[in-house]
Each structure stands twice: as structure tokens, then as C-alpha cells.
Enzyme design. Structure first.
Site, PDB file in Angstrom:
ATOM      1  N   ASP A  25       0.822  -1.212   0.000  1.00 28.68           N
ATOM      2  CA  ASP A  25       0.000   0.000   0.000  1.00 28.68           C
ATOM      3  C   ASP A  25       0.859   1.267   0.000  1.00 28.68           C
ATOM      4  O   ASP A  25       0.440   2.322   0.461  1.00 28.68           O
ATOM      5  CB  ASP A  25      -0.957  -0.013   1.206  1.00 28.68           C
ATOM      6  CG  ASP A  25      -0.206  -0.151   2.513  1.00 28.68           C
ATOM      7  OD1 ASP A  25       1.037  -0.285   2.467  1.00 28.68           O
ATOM      8  OD2 ASP A  25      -0.840  -0.108   3.570  1.00 28.68           O
TER       9      ASP A  25
ATOM     10  N   HIS B 195      23.812   0.891 -17.524  1.00 23.33           N
ATOM     11  CA  HIS B 195      22.770   1.371 -16.602  1.00 23.33           C
ATOM     12  C   HIS B 195      23.003   0.825 -15.202  1.00 23.33           C
ATOM     13  O   HIS B 195      22.080   0.329 -14.552  1.00 23.33           O
ATOM     14  CB  HIS B 195      21.380   0.996 -17.126  1.00 23.33           C
ATOM     15  CG  HIS B 195      20.975   1.811 -18.319  1.00 23.33           C
ATOM     16  ND1 HIS B 195      19.962   1.477 -19.171  1.00 23.33           N
ATOM     17  CD2 HIS B 195      21.464   2.984 -18.809  1.00 23.33           C
ATOM     18  CE1 HIS B 195      19.847   2.376 -20.134  1.00 23.33           C
ATOM     19  NE2 HIS B 195      20.753   3.305 -19.934  1.00 23.33           N
TER      20      HIS B 195
ATOM     21  N   ASP C 238      27.007   9.464 -13.787  1.00 22.97           N
ATOM     22  CA  ASP C 238      26.005   9.988 -14.731  1.00 22.97           C
ATOM     23  C   ASP C 238      24.801  10.349 -13.875  1.00 22.97           C
ATOM     24  O   ASP C 238      24.044   9.467 -13.442  1.00 22.97           O
ATOM     25  CB  ASP C 238      25.670   8.897 -15.764  1.00 22.97           C
ATOM     26  CG  ASP C 238      24.689   9.376 -16.830  1.00 22.97           C
ATOM     27  OD1 ASP C 238      24.024  10.409 -16.618  1.00 22.97           O
ATOM     28  OD2 ASP C 238      24.580   8.694 -17.862  1.00 22.97           O
TER      29      ASP C 238
ATOM     30  N   ASP D 184      21.259  16.012 -17.584  1.00 19.92           N
ATOM     31  CA  ASP D 184      21.774  14.657 -17.824  1.00 19.92           C
ATOM     32  C   ASP D 184      23.268  14.794 -18.099  1.00 19.92           C
ATOM     33  O   ASP D 184      23.662  15.130 -19.222  1.00 19.92           O
ATOM     34  CB  ASP D 184      21.028  14.034 -19.014  1.00 19.92           C
ATOM     35  CG  ASP D 184      21.481  12.620 -19.304  1.00 19.92           C
ATOM     36  OD1 ASP D 184      22.230  12.049 -18.501  1.00 19.92           O
ATOM     37  OD2 ASP D 184      21.079  12.085 -20.354  1.00 19.92           O
TER      38      ASP D 184
ATOM     39  N   HIS E  27      26.331   2.696 -27.528  1.00 16.57           N
ATOM     40  CA  HIS E  27      25.154   3.578 -27.505  1.00 16.57           C
ATOM     41  C   HIS E  27      25.324   4.769 -28.445  1.00 16.57           C
ATOM     42  O   HIS E  27      26.390   4.987 -29.024  1.00 16.57           O
ATOM     43  CB  HIS E  27      24.837   4.044 -26.071  1.00 16.57           C
ATOM     44  CG  HIS E  27      25.967   4.790 -25.391  1.00 16.57           C
ATOM     45  ND1 HIS E  27      26.258   6.102 -25.651  1.00 16.57           N
ATOM     46  CD2 HIS E  27      26.858   4.387 -24.452  1.00 16.57           C
ATOM     47  CE1 HIS E  27      27.264   6.479 -24.887  1.00 16.57           C
ATOM     48  NE2 HIS E  27      27.661   5.457 -24.156  1.00 16.57           N
TER      49      HIS E  27
ATOM     50  N   HIS F 233      20.734  12.579 -27.275  1.00 16.90           N
ATOM     51  CA  HIS F 233      19.265  12.508 -27.359  1.00 16.90           C
ATOM     52  C   HIS F 233      18.698  13.859 -26.941  1.00 16.90           C
ATOM     53  O   HIS F 233      19.375  14.640 -26.265  1.00 16.90           O
ATOM     54  CB  HIS F 233      18.738  11.395 -26.436  1.00 16.90           C
ATOM     55  CG  HIS F 233      19.290  11.474 -25.032  1.00 16.90           C
ATOM     56  ND1 HIS F 233      18.757  12.312 -24.078  1.00 16.90           N
ATOM     57  CD2 HIS F 233      20.348  10.860 -24.436  1.00 16.90           C
ATOM     58  CE1 HIS F 233      19.459  12.183 -22.959  1.00 16.90           C
ATOM     59  NE2 HIS F 233      20.429  11.321 -23.145  1.00 16.90           N
TER      60      HIS F 233
ATOM     61  N   HIS G 266      15.179  11.539 -21.693  1.00 16.07           N
ATOM     62  CA  HIS G 266      15.212  11.229 -23.129  1.00 16.07           C
ATOM     63  C   HIS G 266      13.939  11.851 -23.675  1.00 16.07           C
ATOM     64  O   HIS G 266      12.892  11.206 -23.717  1.00 16.07           O
ATOM     65  CB  HIS G 266      15.229   9.716 -23.377  1.00 16.07           C
ATOM     66  CG  HIS G 266      16.424   9.044 -22.773  1.00 16.07           C
ATOM     67  ND1 HIS G 266      16.452   7.736 -22.391  1.00 16.07           N
ATOM     68  CD2 HIS G 266      17.674   9.530 -22.473  1.00 16.07           C
ATOM     69  CE1 HIS G 266      17.643   7.437 -21.897  1.00 16.07           C
ATOM     70  NE2 HIS G 266      18.396   8.508 -21.925  1.00 16.07           N
TER      71      HIS G 266
ATOM     72  N   GLU H  66      27.346  12.690 -25.588  1.00 17.01           N
ATOM     73  CA  GLU H  66      27.822  11.776 -24.559  1.00 17.01           C
ATOM     74  C   GLU H  66      28.583  10.552 -25.080  1.00 17.01           C
ATOM     75  O   GLU H  66      28.169   9.412 -24.858  1.00 17.01           O
ATOM     76  CB  GLU H  66      26.636  11.304 -23.708  1.00 17.01           C
ATOM     77  CG  GLU H  66      25.452  10.752 -24.484  1.00 17.01           C
ATOM     78  CD  GLU H  66      24.338  10.253 -23.563  1.00 17.01           C
ATOM     79  OE1 GLU H  66      24.630   9.404 -22.710  1.00 17.01           O
ATOM     80  OE2 GLU H  66      23.194  10.727 -23.705  1.00 17.01           O
TER      81      GLU H  66
ATOM     82  N   TYR I  80      34.094   1.753 -23.310  1.00 20.10           N
ATOM     83  CA  TYR I  80      33.861   0.808 -22.216  1.00 20.10           C
ATOM     84  C   TYR I  80      34.668  -0.451 -22.486  1.00 20.10           C
ATOM     85  O   TYR I  80      34.336  -1.209 -23.401  1.00 20.10           O
ATOM     86  CB  TYR I  80      32.363   0.495 -22.107  1.00 20.10           C
ATOM     87  CG  TYR I  80      31.523   1.762 -22.099  1.00 20.10           C
ATOM     88  CD1 TYR I  80      31.303   2.464 -20.918  1.00 20.10           C
ATOM     89  CD2 TYR I  80      31.009   2.291 -23.291  1.00 20.10           C
ATOM     90  CE1 TYR I  80      30.571   3.645 -20.914  1.00 20.10           C
ATOM     91  CE2 TYR I  80      30.275   3.465 -23.295  1.00 20.10           C
ATOM     92  CZ  TYR I  80      30.065   4.141 -22.114  1.00 20.10           C
ATOM     93  OH  TYR I  80      29.340   5.319 -22.125  1.00 20.10           O
TER      94      TYR I  80
ATOM     95  N   ARG J  67      32.809   7.888 -19.808  1.00 19.19           N
ATOM     96  CA  ARG J  67      31.825   8.648 -20.594  1.00 19.19           C
ATOM     97  C   ARG J  67      31.915  10.099 -20.145  1.00 19.19           C
ATOM     98  O   ARG J  67      32.158  10.373 -18.959  1.00 19.19           O
ATOM     99  CB  ARG J  67      30.399   8.101 -20.373  1.00 19.19           C
ATOM    100  CG  ARG J  67      29.328   8.877 -21.128  1.00 19.19           C
ATOM    101  CD  ARG J  67      27.981   8.142 -21.249  1.00 19.19           C
ATOM    102  NE  ARG J  67      27.309   7.900 -19.983  1.00 19.19           N
ATOM    103  CZ  ARG J  67      27.234   6.732 -19.375  1.00 19.19           C
ATOM    104  NH1 ARG J  67      27.805   5.673 -19.917  1.00 19.19           N
ATOM    105  NH2 ARG J  67      26.616   6.604 -18.216  1.00 19.19           N
TER     106      ARG J  67
ATOM    107  N   GLU K 158      29.548  13.598 -20.682  1.00 20.26           N
ATOM    108  CA  GLU K 158      28.228  14.007 -21.215  1.00 20.26           C
ATOM    109  C   GLU K 158      27.885  15.428 -20.782  1.00 20.26           C
ATOM    110  O   GLU K 158      27.941  15.756 -19.600  1.00 20.26           O
ATOM    111  CB  GLU K 158      27.155  13.046 -20.681  1.00 20.26           C
ATOM    112  CG  GLU K 158      25.734  13.409 -21.114  1.00 20.26           C
ATOM    113  CD  GLU K 158      24.712  12.354 -20.685  1.00 20.26           C
ATOM    114  OE1 GLU K 158      24.956  11.636 -19.684  1.00 20.26           O
ATOM    115  OE2 GLU K 158      23.656  12.271 -21.336  1.00 20.26           O
TER     116      GLU K 158
HETATM  117  N1  GLY Z   1      21.526   9.059 -18.158  1.00 21.01           N
HETATM  118  C1  GLY Z   1      21.002   8.408 -19.278  1.00 21.01           C
HETATM  119  C2  GLY Z   1      21.616   8.879 -20.514  1.00 21.01           C
HETATM  120  O1  GLY Z   1      22.708   9.408 -20.481  1.00 21.01           O
HETATM  121  O2  GLY Z   1      21.044   8.832 -21.560  1.00 21.01           O
HETATM  122 MN    MN Z   2      23.410  10.412 -18.813  1.00 22.30          MN
HETATM  123 MN    MN Z   3      22.084  11.020 -21.819  1.00 24.17          MN
END
Ligand code: GLY
Ligand code: MN
Ligand code: MN
Length: 441
Positions: free
Chosen positions: A34, A238, A255, A266, A345, A349, A356, A380, A384, A402, A404
Site C-alpha cells: 500500500d 545502466h 552519470d 543529464d 550507444h 538525445h 530522453h 555523450e 567501455y 563517458r 556528457e
Molecule cells: N543518463 C542516461 C543517458 O545518459 O542517456
Molecule cells: Mn546520462
Molecule cells: Mn544522456
């Protein structure tokens, strides 16, 4: 700077031919038994109303004889408000939200069929709210029974999110202000994390510090689950466990982005846990940084996200070759998609109310959408190199990087909304050497 929700509703009104647009609010989502997850308003509903409550429905009707816009919402209820919080209520909503006609949500079954009648088209999200879709289908079936009634009946459903997504693609001045604030809050959190992290600390402590700063500075939580990934954890794209001890001589990839009035940031940085990059880490880091800066550097009106990606991929592929990960030529690496093992990736975006952002990437003719002033997106690139990959030279295994940033297209080129967060090796190492409390403001 105010956000003109009424204008946006008018724009949508102009687009819906002979139709009714139905935009439900977000709803509570059960976390356990609940207990609910924290409520988060639906982005499209927020975009068109600015109204923050669950269990509501915005209706925009083209052919209604009296009104263009309707809102169904929870009625005032003293007992419910005692337990679960204040409600705006029917009376205040009409005035404060500028909606033509407001009903209690309890009247939905009675009133919505009357509004749908006289329209051929129903615009709604066809894929993400099956319960609501079934309900509307039930109303349509009922309306369809009155065959002799001399009014149009619903006969076609049209998926609404791509239409609102087009509107959301170019940010208004008020939205840009919110996105900038989200990025600024995150920038303090990222700098503090660089200064705070050290061998022996846990990823969870760094996550908590960033959450603290973000909320203290007025952020409304995170735009997405933070990724705070030490060493080889950075090779899980992720990774959100954020619960391992930080090791000497390893990197920490973070991130994380604050949300401010539902607008996202982001941002990713990757820095040495002990404050100094090793020579191997420097080599890899420089490649990713070069790829990121080259992609950002060419941003201007008319360019595309695909162009950003292609520039980044070329530099990353060359870097992987130079470091001995591949023997093939750069052209061959790209042609055969070999780089995707280590860069799986895309390079960016759209960014906005959703991290996103729910806006299209292609025109109706299926071409890439070209940048226009007011568009916001991420850049970004990353590399890896997992610990257990025997094709990678030994000294590079277990490194994930990474970088970004959040980029706004302007008439003159671009503005990097997250530029305050150190990126060059020297600047990052300098920030790592500072006292983290300096960033607590
Ligand atoms: N944090 C998710 C991405 O970089 O798209
Ligand atoms: Mn990100
Ligand atoms: Mn991103």
C-alpha cells in the site's frame, strides 16, 4: 519567466482536425503493497497545464459548441486532503489554470461521452495507458450505438505523443531557464563528488552527497536514477546499484542529473578516485574528450544528432586503433560496426521534460531533424573496456569512460549548459584536490 500553458493548448487545438485530444495526468504507482513511488506528473500533461496533481484529465475539443478545453480533477475532500495532501479543487482550477470548463473526475463517465460526441478523431497516447484506452473505447462504443443521432461519432484513433513531441522540440525561453537551473544544480553536485570521492568510500556515499546538494539547491530529486560506478562497474551502462567500495587507481563514472520543475539535466563525468589519472586512463580519457569536444564544436543550426554521432565515432575508432584494441583501418572498424563492442550507444538525445525527451528524431519524410535554435540535447560519447575482455590490451581492461554535457542550440551556434563542470584532465585533477565542503554553498 512564465510558461504559457494556454498558448500551448491553443497550438494543439489548431492541430487536431475534427478531433478531441485526451491527455491524462500521471497517476500513483505502487511501490509495495500500500506504498507508492513518489508521484511524478506526466510530462505532456504538465506541458499543457502546469497542474501538478494525479487523477486528472485534460480534454481539448475542436467541435464542442461551448468550450475548447476541459479539465477533470479530484474534487475538494477534507478527509482525503488530511491524509494525502491539498487539492486545488474544481472552483479554483477554472480560474487558476485558465481552463474553459472544469469537472470533478467523479463525473468523467457522465460528461466525457458528451464531449466525444460530434468528433471523428480521438487523439491520445495509444500505447502507454491501456486502462484509459479501454475506457475511451467503451465510451466510443456507447456513442456509436446512437446511430440516428445526427452527429459525428469517433471512428479513428491518432497517437498523440508525437504531435506534442514536435511542439516540445523547440524550447521556449521559460523552459530554457529551467533547464539551465537544473544543469547548474547538477554542476555543483558533480564538482562536490569529484572533491569528495576517495579510496575506501562507498559509491552510496557519493550518491547521497549529490542527492543532498541537489535537493538543498532546490532540485526536485533526480531526473533519472543516478549512475555512480567505480572501476569496472562503469562498463555496465545502466549500473544503478551504487553500493560498492571505491578503489585506489580506479575511475569513478558518475552519470547524474537533477530535475528542476520537471525539467531534466543529464550529465556525466569520469574522474580518478585517488585524484590522479594513471597514464592508461589519461590515454583513454583524452580520446573520449576529443570525440566529445569535436562533436559539440560543430553544433549549429542545420546540423543533426547523426552528424554529432558520426564525428564522435570516427575519433573513438581511431583511438581504439591507436591503443591496439583493433588492427583494422578506421574505415573498416566503422563499416563493420566493430566499435560497437566498446561504444554501444548513441552520442545524444533530446533533453527537456523527460531525460530522453519524448520528441521525434525524424521528419515526416524520415530525414534527420535539423538543429534549430531552442533545441536541447546531450553529447555523450564513451568507451567501455570490460575487465574480462581478452581482446583488449591488459593495461586498459576494466576502464569505462563517458563524458556528457547538455547543449542548447542558439542562433549563433550553441551554449553548453553544463560547461562549469571540469572536463580537461588538469581541471578535473584540480577539482579532485579541493575540499568538497567548498561546493556545499
Ligand atoms: N543518463 C542516461 C543517458 O545518459 O542517456
Ligand atoms: Mn546520462
Ligand atoms: Mn544522456
Amino acid at each position: 519567466m512564465t510558461l504559457n500553458f494556454k498558448n500551448r493548448r491553443q497550438k494543439l487545438f489548431e492541430v487536431i482536425e475534427d478531433g478531441v485530444a485526451l491527455i491524462p495526468s500521471g497517476n500513483y504507482v505502487t511501490k509495495s503493497h500500500d506504498t507508492d513511488f513518489p508521484f511524478r506528473q506526466d510530462s505532456n500533461f504538465n506541458y499543457l497545464t502546469g497542474f501538478g496533481e494525479p487523477q486528472a484529465l485534460l480534454v481539448i475539443a475542436k467541435n464542442h459548441s461551448e468550450h475548447k478545453t476541459f479539465l477533470f480533477l479530484r474534487p475538494k475532500d477534507q478527509l482525503a486532503e488530511l491524509w494525502s495532501g491539498r487539492r486545488l479543487g474544481v472552483e479554483k482550477a477554472q480560474k487558476e489554470l485558465g481552463i474553459d470548463k472544469v469537472f470533478s473526475i467523479d463525473e468523467l463517465d457522465k460528461e466525457l461521452p458528451n464531449i466525444l460526441l460530434g468528433h471523428k478523431h480521438i487523439y491520445l497516447d495509444m500505447f502507454h495507458n491501456q486502462g484509459f484506452l479501454q475506457k475511451v473505447l467503451g465510451f466510443c462504443q456507447k456513442i456509436g450505438m446512437g446511430k440516428k443521432n445526427k452527429k459525428h461519432k469517433p471512428e479513428k484513433f491518432i497517437n498523440l505523443p508525437p504531435i506534442i513531441g514536435k511542439m516540445r522540440l523547440i524550447k521556449e525561453a521559460g523552459e530554457i531557464k529551467l533547464l539551465k537551473r537544473a544543469a547548474t544544480i547538477s554542476s555543483h553536485a558533480h564538482k562536490a563528488a569529484m572533491a569528495f570521492a576517495s579510496p575506501g568510500k562507498n559509491e552510496s556515499e557519493v550518491t547521497a552527497l549529490m542527492d543532498y546538494i541537489s535537493r538543498k539547491e532546490g532540485g526536485h530529486g533526480n531526473a533519472y536514477e543516478s549512475i555512480v560506478a567505480g572501476g569496472d562497474n562503469a562498463n555496465i551502462l545502466h549500473y544503478v546499484d551504487n553500493n560498492m567500495v571505491l578503489n585506489d587507481k580506479e575511475l569513478l563514472l558518475i552519470d547524474a542529473g537533477a530535475e528542476f520543475h520537471l525539467y531534466a539535466s543529464d550529465i556525466t563525468r569520469t574522474f580518478p578516485i585517488n585524484g590522479k589519472y594513471t597514464p592508461e586512463q589519461k590515454d583513454l580519457y583524452q580520446i573520449v574528450l576529443e570525440a566529445q569536444e569535436a562533436a559539440i564544436g560543430q553544433v549549429k543550426v542545420g546540423k543533426t544528432l547523426t552528424e554529432n554521432h558520426n564525428i564522435a565515432v570516427k575519433i573513438l575508432a581511431q583511438g581504439l586503433k591507436d591503443l591496439g584494441v583493433f588492427n583494422e583501418s578506421v574505415e573498416e572498424i566503422i563499416e563493420k560496426n566493430l566499435h560497437r563492442t566498446y561504444y554501444p550507444h548513441g552520442t545524444g538525445h533530446w533533453l527537456g521534460l523527460d531525460v530522453h525527451d519524448n520528441s521525434p528524431y525524424l521528419t515526416d519524410e524520415l530525414n534527420d531533424i535539423k538543429f534549430t535554435a531552442g533545441m536541447v540535447f546531450t553529447v555523450e560519447p564513451g568507451l567501455y573496456l570490460p575487465k574480462n575482455d581478452e581482446k583488449v590490451p591488459k593495461n586498459l581492461r576494466g576502464i569505462g569512460i563517458r563524458i556528457e554535457d547538455d547543449i542548447l542550440v542558439t542562433d549563433k551556434g550553441f551554449e553548453n549548459l553544463s560547461k562549469d563542470i571540469p572536463k580537461s584532465i588538469q581541471e578535473v585533477e584540480d577539482t579532485c584536490a579541493t575540499d568538497y565542503t567548498t561546493f556545499l554553498l
